[in-house]
Design a protein around this motif. Structure first.
Motif, PDB file in Angstrom:
ATOM      1  N   GLN A   1       0.824  -1.211   0.000  1.00  0.00           N
ATOM      2  CA  GLN A   1       0.000   0.000   0.000  1.00  0.00           C
ATOM      3  C   GLN A   1       0.863   1.268   0.000  1.00  0.00           C
ATOM      4  OE1 GLN A   1      -3.115   0.178  -0.609  1.00  0.00           O
ATOM      5  NE2 GLN A   1      -4.354   1.114   0.997  1.00  0.00           N
ATOM      6  N   LEU A   2       1.898   1.275   0.808  1.00  0.00           N
ATOM      7  CA  LEU A   2       2.755   2.456   0.886  1.00  0.00           C
ATOM      8  C   LEU A   2       3.457   2.709  -0.441  1.00  0.00           C
ATOM      9  CD1 LEU A   2       3.993   4.765   2.470  1.00  0.00           C
ATOM     10  CD2 LEU A   2       5.720   3.181   3.355  1.00  0.00           C
ATOM     11  N   ARG A   3       3.829   1.648  -1.145  1.00  0.00           N
ATOM     12  CA  ARG A   3       4.493   1.832  -2.440  1.00  0.00           C
ATOM     13  C   ARG A   3       3.552   2.500  -3.428  1.00  0.00           C
ATOM     14  NH1 ARG A   3       7.267  -3.356  -4.834  1.00  0.00           N
ATOM     15  NH2 ARG A   3       8.497  -2.991  -2.949  1.00  0.00           N
ATOM     16  N   LEU A   4       2.288   2.094  -3.434  1.00  0.00           N
ATOM     17  CA  LEU A   4       1.317   2.718  -4.330  1.00  0.00           C
ATOM     18  C   LEU A   4       1.130   4.191  -3.988  1.00  0.00           C
ATOM     19  CD1 LEU A   4      -0.794   2.648  -6.552  1.00  0.00           C
ATOM     20  CD2 LEU A   4      -2.421   1.663  -4.911  1.00  0.00           C
ATOM     21  N   VAL A   5       1.038   4.497  -2.694  1.00  0.00           N
ATOM     22  CA  VAL A   5       0.891   5.888  -2.270  1.00  0.00           C
ATOM     23  C   VAL A   5       2.116   6.707  -2.693  1.00  0.00           C
ATOM     24  CG1 VAL A   5       0.754   7.411  -0.258  1.00  0.00           C
ATOM     25  CG2 VAL A   5      -0.632   5.331  -0.343  1.00  0.00           C
ATOM     26  N   ARG A   6       3.296   6.137  -2.529  1.00  0.00           N
ATOM     27  CA  ARG A   6       4.511   6.875  -2.886  1.00  0.00           C
ATOM     28  C   ARG A   6       4.660   7.048  -4.392  1.00  0.00           C
ATOM     29  NH1 ARG A   6       9.121   5.110   1.611  1.00  0.00           N
ATOM     30  NH2 ARG A   6       8.325   6.549   3.225  1.00  0.00           N
ATOM     31  N   MET A   7       4.127   6.125  -5.166  1.00  0.00           N
ATOM     32  CA  MET A   7       4.146   6.307  -6.618  1.00  0.00           C
ATOM     33  C   MET A   7       3.264   7.490  -7.021  1.00  0.00           C
ATOM     34  SD  MET A   7       4.444   2.593  -8.464  1.00  0.00           S
ATOM     35  CE  MET A   7       3.036   1.819  -7.674  1.00  0.00           C
ATOM     36  N   LEU A   8       2.147   7.661  -6.339  1.00  0.00           N
ATOM     37  CA  LEU A   8       1.338   8.857  -6.563  1.00  0.00           C
ATOM     38  C   LEU A   8       2.118  10.109  -6.182  1.00  0.00           C
ATOM     39  CD1 LEU A   8      -2.085   7.546  -5.214  1.00  0.00           C
ATOM     40  CD2 LEU A   8      -1.610   8.223  -7.570  1.00  0.00           C
ATOM     41  N   GLY A   9       2.939  10.009  -5.122  1.00  0.00           N
ATOM     42  CA  GLY A   9       3.788  11.126  -4.737  1.00  0.00           C
ATOM     43  C   GLY A   9       4.820  11.462  -5.802  1.00  0.00           C
ATOM     44  N   VAL A  10       5.346  10.440  -6.466  1.00  0.00           N
ATOM     45  CA  VAL A  10       6.288  10.677  -7.561  1.00  0.00           C
ATOM     46  C   VAL A  10       5.592  11.440  -8.687  1.00  0.00           C
ATOM     47  CG1 VAL A  10       7.668   9.556  -9.358  1.00  0.00           C
ATOM     48  CG2 VAL A  10       7.727   8.688  -7.015  1.00  0.00           C
ATOM     49  N   LEU A  11       4.357  11.070  -8.988  1.00  0.00           N
ATOM     50  CA  LEU A  11       3.609  11.790 -10.016  1.00  0.00           C
ATOM     51  C   LEU A  11       3.336  13.226  -9.596  1.00  0.00           C
ATOM     52  CD1 LEU A  11       2.280  11.742 -12.755  1.00  0.00           C
ATOM     53  CD2 LEU A  11       0.206  10.791 -11.704  1.00  0.00           C
ATOM     54  N   PHE A  12       3.179  13.478  -8.289  1.00  0.00           N
ATOM     55  CA  PHE A  12       3.031  14.851  -7.813  1.00  0.00           C
ATOM     56  C   PHE A  12       4.279  15.669  -8.133  1.00  0.00           C
ATOM     57  CE2 PHE A  12       4.052  17.952  -4.457  1.00  0.00           C
ATOM     58  CZ  PHE A  12       2.999  18.837  -4.617  1.00  0.00           C
ATOM     59  N   VAL A  13       5.451  15.108  -7.887  1.00  0.00           N
ATOM     60  CA  VAL A  13       6.696  15.818  -8.195  1.00  0.00           C
ATOM     61  C   VAL A  13       6.780  16.096  -9.695  1.00  0.00           C
ATOM     62  CG1 VAL A  13       9.215  15.667  -8.141  1.00  0.00           C
ATOM     63  CG2 VAL A  13       7.874  14.827  -6.210  1.00  0.00           C
ATOM     64  N   THR A  14       6.374  15.121 -10.509  1.00  0.00           N
ATOM     65  CA  THR A  14       6.328  15.329 -11.955  1.00  0.00           C
ATOM     66  C   THR A  14       5.381  16.464 -12.312  1.00  0.00           C
ATOM     67  OG1 THR A  14       6.769  12.984 -12.353  1.00  0.00           O
ATOM     68  CG2 THR A  14       5.786  14.228 -14.156  1.00  0.00           C
ATOM     69  N   THR A  15       4.240  16.526 -11.636  1.00  0.00           N
ATOM     70  CA  THR A  15       3.246  17.566 -11.891  1.00  0.00           C
ATOM     71  C   THR A  15       3.778  18.941 -11.528  1.00  0.00           C
ATOM     72  OG1 THR A  15       1.485  15.963 -11.463  1.00  0.00           O
ATOM     73  CG2 THR A  15       0.889  18.299 -11.386  1.00  0.00           C
ATOM     74  N   VAL A  16       4.478  19.037 -10.409  1.00  0.00           N
ATOM     75  CA  VAL A  16       5.080  20.318 -10.010  1.00  0.00           C
ATOM     76  C   VAL A  16       6.133  20.741 -11.030  1.00  0.00           C
ATOM     77  CG1 VAL A  16       6.485  21.472  -8.261  1.00  0.00           C
ATOM     78  CG2 VAL A  16       4.613  19.974  -7.561  1.00  0.00           C
ATOM     79  N   ALA A  17       6.959  19.800 -11.474  1.00  0.00           N
ATOM     80  CA  ALA A  17       7.963  20.120 -12.491  1.00  0.00           C
ATOM     81  C   ALA A  17       7.295  20.610 -13.771  1.00  0.00           C
ATOM     82  CB  ALA A  17       8.826  18.891 -12.773  1.00  0.00           C
ATOM     83  N   GLY A  18       6.197  19.957 -14.172  1.00  0.00           N
ATOM     84  CA  GLY A  18       5.466  20.411 -15.345  1.00  0.00           C
ATOM     85  C   GLY A  18       4.861  21.783 -15.148  1.00  0.00           C
ATOM     86  N   GLY A  19       4.373  22.044 -13.928  1.00  0.00           N
ATOM     87  CA  GLY A  19       3.824  23.369 -13.641  1.00  0.00           C
ATOM     88  C   GLY A  19       4.867  24.458 -13.716  1.00  0.00           C
ATOM     89  N   LEU A  20       6.049  24.193 -13.182  1.00  0.00           N
ATOM     90  CA  LEU A  20       7.142  25.162 -13.258  1.00  0.00           C
ATOM     91  C   LEU A  20       7.569  25.390 -14.709  1.00  0.00           C
ATOM     92  CD1 LEU A  20       9.261  23.982 -10.193  1.00  0.00           C
ATOM     93  CD2 LEU A  20       7.910  26.083 -10.361  1.00  0.00           C
ATOM     94  N   LEU A  21       7.555  24.324 -15.501  1.00  0.00           N
ATOM     95  CA  LEU A  21       7.860  24.462 -16.924  1.00  0.00           C
ATOM     96  C   LEU A  21       6.853  25.394 -17.595  1.00  0.00           C
ATOM     97  CD1 LEU A  21       9.541  23.425 -19.399  1.00  0.00           C
ATOM     98  CD2 LEU A  21       7.787  21.654 -19.658  1.00  0.00           C
ATOM     99  N   GLY A  22       5.571  25.238 -17.240  1.00  0.00           N
ATOM    100  CA  GLY A  22       4.540  26.086 -17.813  1.00  0.00           C
ATOM    101  C   GLY A  22       4.645  27.534 -17.390  1.00  0.00           C
ATOM    102  N   VAL A  23       5.164  27.784 -16.198  1.00  0.00           N
ATOM    103  CA  VAL A  23       5.313  29.155 -15.706  1.00  0.00           C
ATOM    104  C   VAL A  23       6.499  29.845 -16.360  1.00  0.00           C
ATOM    105  CG1 VAL A  23       5.840  30.565 -13.670  1.00  0.00           C
ATOM    106  CG2 VAL A  23       4.159  28.711 -13.506  1.00  0.00           C
ATOM    107  N   PHE A  24       7.641  29.166 -16.415  1.00  0.00           N
ATOM    108  CA  PHE A  24       8.873  29.810 -16.874  1.00  0.00           C
ATOM    109  C   PHE A  24       9.139  29.617 -18.371  1.00  0.00           C
ATOM    110  CE2 PHE A  24       9.647  29.041 -12.295  1.00  0.00           C
ATOM    111  CZ  PHE A  24       9.859  30.362 -11.908  1.00  0.00           C
TER     112      PHE A  24
END
Length: 432
Positions: free
Chosen positions: A114-137
């Protein structure tokens, strides 16, 4: 990830690659095939309580195809490739997420902790933040994907398909009286980015802060500070409201020292934000609610159209005659704001009402309300987070279209709740 759990790892951790290839939100449809193979090989299949409502929603969508050739009063357009493409893609997505829920629930804790699945969602969050920063700058960043190159022009040029297969960093819209880029990478729309980041941050905090060590907590703090930049520049009021209600929910539901720490963190974060340059941008956005009139028009037109087929809807969206400013039906050189908004484009609830009637909308609401009711007493971190996400789903259905990627994250969160509860499911039996 090895073993039968590799498809979900490929979906969440490998999502940037899918986006670059041009699959993006459609990747869940591709990966539903190996998920279905895993399910077939381990029959009988366990089924969670409440999933029958989703099956009824899917069955209703099949029936709604009978109305694809019809147009209610106040709309126009004929049955063509665009309408059929939209219908087939939505149908494939509804089936894929159903398969995904069953697949996740039938993997053992050893195969997919269960924790691995939750942490994989966390990895996608980091990807999403990186994509958001790309969209800003770097808002102009975009490229032609391999899928886009392979598809015929008549299909790749469809506006709905184009949003799914053409990777872009930001979506430029006139929000504060002038055009501004709103981050959307690695998803299909700016609003999809807003919905997804608010869901993923919940699991990111659970996986990497609640169950993390000192280094993980520092990483979470830095990531959340960086996430504030695209969250503000998204100019997404629905996202801001969702995050505010999420914090309020946690303050109410957690107790003791955790509540004190959470209140302190919120106070420090609010002070830091108020002193930053980002605060003025939020004030400007709240002072210019430019989309209110557009939303009011499309929602009113959607409800009026749905009354002519209230049980099964029309299978897909329709184009409204005119818009909130004029009865003209189409953008011209002298009226750039005269486009016809598709009905159901302002929230999953309205989309369901036009595509599947009030029956489909009721089934969707009942599905997520039922999940909240069944798991409300689960006060574990995963239980609290899952119920919070189910609540966000019901909030966002008024302002966000759940297609394409948001729906996948909603149903993964549902599966996490199911996996976290004592077994109260049934089995679908078949001959081995």
């Amino acid at each position: 990830m090895r073993g039968p759990a590799w498809p979900i790892g490929a979906l969440l951790v490998g999502y940037p690659l899918w986006w670059a290839l041009g699959f993006g939100g459609l990747s869940v449809i591709v990966l539903a095939v190996p998920m279905a193979v895993v399910l077939w090989r381990r029959r009988p299949v366990r089924v969670p309580r409440g999933l029958g409502l989703w099956a009824l929603l899917l069955a209703g969508y099949l029936v709604s195809a009978l109305m694809l050739g019809e147009s209610p009063p106040g709309t126009y357009g004929d049955l063509g490739p665009g309408r059929m493409i939209g219908y087939v893609m939505r149908l494939a997505l509804y089936v894929a997420v159903l398969v995904m829920v069953l697949y996740l629930g039938n993997l053992t804790e050893r195969e997919l902790p269960q924790l691995r699945l939750v942490r994989m969602l966390g990895v996608l969050f980091v990807t999403t933040v990186a994509g958001g920063l790309l969209g800003v700058f770097f808002p102009g960043f975009a490229f032609t994907s391999p899928v886009e190159l392979l598809l015929p022009d008549w299909l790749a040029g469809n506006s709905f398909v184009q949003n799914l297969i053409h990777p872009t960093a930001a979506q430029t819209q006139k929000v504060l009286g002038f055009s501004l880029p709103r981050p959307e990478a690695p998803f299909e729309w700016a609003n999809a980015w807003g919905s997804n980041v608010s869901v993923l941050v919940v699991w990111f905090v659970v996986g990497w802060w609640v169950y993390g060590g000192r280094r993980q907590k520092v990483f979470v703090a830095v990531s959340l500070a960086l996430a504030a930049i695209p969250v503000v520049y998204s100019l997404n009021r629905g996202l801001w409201i969702g995050l505010g209600l999420a914090v309020l929910y946690l303050i109410v539901r957690v107790g003791g020292r955790t509540r004190v720490v959470l209140c302190g963190a919120v106070a420090v974060g609010a002070l830091a934000f108020a002193l930053s340059p980002l605060a003025s941008l939020v004030t400007q956005r709240l002072d210019k609610p430019h989309s209110n009139d557009i939303r009011a028009f499309t929602v009113t037109a959607t409800l009026a159209a749905a009354t002519h087929s209230p049980v099964i809807g029309y299978g897909n969206t329709r184009n409204a005659l005119g818009n909130h400013r004029t009865i003209t039906t189409g953008r011209t050189q002298w009226c750039e704001g005269c486009g016809h908004p598709p009905l159901g484009s302002d929230g999953q609830l309205w989309l369901l009402i036009i595509t599947q009637g009030f029956t489909g909308a009721a089934l969707y609401v009942a599905f997520f309300l039922g999940a909240i009711r069944r798991h409300w007493r689960d006060r574990s971190p995963v239980g609290l987070a899952g119920v919070l996400v189910m609540g966000l789903v019901l909030l966002y259905m008024f302002v966000y279209d759940g297609l394409v990627t948001p729906l996948s994250l909603y149903l993964i969160s549902f599966a996490l709740l199911w996996r976290n509860s004592p077994r109260s499911d049934t089995c679908l039996r078949s001959d081995p």
